[in-house]
Design a protein around this motif. Structure first.
Motif, mmCIF file in Angstrom:
data_model
loop_
_atom_site.group_PDB
_atom_site.id
_atom_site.type_symbol
_atom_site.label_atom_id
_atom_site.label_comp_id
_atom_site.label_asym_id
_atom_site.label_seq_id
_atom_site.Cartn_x
_atom_site.Cartn_y
_atom_site.Cartn_z
ATOM 1 N N ASN A 62 -29.157 43.050 56.716
ATOM 2 C CA ASN A 62 -29.299 41.651 57.455
ATOM 3 C C ASN A 62 -30.517 41.655 58.440
ATOM 4 O O ASN A 62 -30.613 40.553 59.248
ATOM 5 N N ARG A 86 -32.528 31.830 52.205
ATOM 6 C CA ARG A 86 -31.081 31.259 52.104
ATOM 7 C C ARG A 86 -30.259 31.621 53.188
ATOM 8 O O ARG A 86 -29.279 30.904 53.623
ATOM 9 N N ARG A 87 -30.587 32.757 53.672
ATOM 10 C CA ARG A 87 -29.598 33.168 55.051
ATOM 11 C C ARG A 87 -30.202 32.483 56.147
ATOM 12 O O ARG A 87 -29.247 32.468 57.099
#
Length: 206
Positions: A64, A94-95
């Protein structure tokens, strides 16, 4: 502290930072932060193979970690793997769809693949979100020139020159545009101004 030296224009200073980060990594081998900045050091010093290895291990340690994905995409773009860079940037966006550095790099990847319309769309949207982003402005000006939208490019370069009064890049690009438009006197004036800016830049030690 060592990571701040990566922004130095001096290759000798960047090499010194790389050595310091290698020493820190030996003490903190599982730190994504240290791996990221050492990977960036390799990238800036032209060692793309070691940069890639280290940056892949960075995101393996922390999937992440957005700066790790960004640096890996930049490494792939510099290696000529623009499609792979775009895949990674697509994942990242997208995150975190508002992550401006990723949007800027995505536009750069589109330009590398000659997707001018997509790059123009990306950069226009980025400037709506961040109107003072001179990197996006300069890249959009390059895109407009390639799209034969010279008036729009000139307006963007005028604004870039205001935002980056010490940077010769906008002047050089504007001079090229002047030549294409047959404005040789204006081109010469801008080239002379760019030369003065180069003279004022800190000396780079190779």
């Amino acid at each position: 502290r060592a990571a701040f030296g990566l922004d130095s224009p001096s290759s000798a200073e960047r090499h010194k930072v790389q050595v310091e980060l290698e020493s820190i990594l030996s003490q903190m081998p599982n730190s994504p932060f240290v791996r990221l900045h050492l990977g960036r050091a390799y990238l800036l010093n032209g060692d793309l193979l070691r940069a890639g290895t280290l940056l892949r291990s960075t995101i393996a340690l922390d999937p992440n970690y957005a700066p790790g994905w960004l640096a890996l995409a930049e490494m792939e773009l510099r290696s000529g793997n623009s499609e792979q860079a775009q895949d990674r940037l697509g994942l990242l966006l997208r995150r975190a769809p508002g992550y401006i550095p990723a949007r800027l790099l995505q536009a750069q990847a589109n330009l590398a693949q000659n997707k001018l319309g997509e790059a123009e769309h990306d950069l226009t949207g980025l400037l709506i979100a961040d109107p003072g982003n001179s990197d996006a402005m300069l890249m959009l000006a390059r895109t407009k020139i390639r799209l034969e939208q010279k008036d729009a490019a000139a307006r963007l370069l005028d604004r870039c020159e205001e935002l980056r009064p010490a940077d010769p890049q906008p002047l050089l690009l504007h001079a090229r545009l002047d030549v294409e438009n047959g404005q040789t006197r204006e081109a010469l004036s801008r080239l002379q101004a760019a030369q003065r800016r180069f003279a004022d830049m800190p000396e780079v030690v190779s």
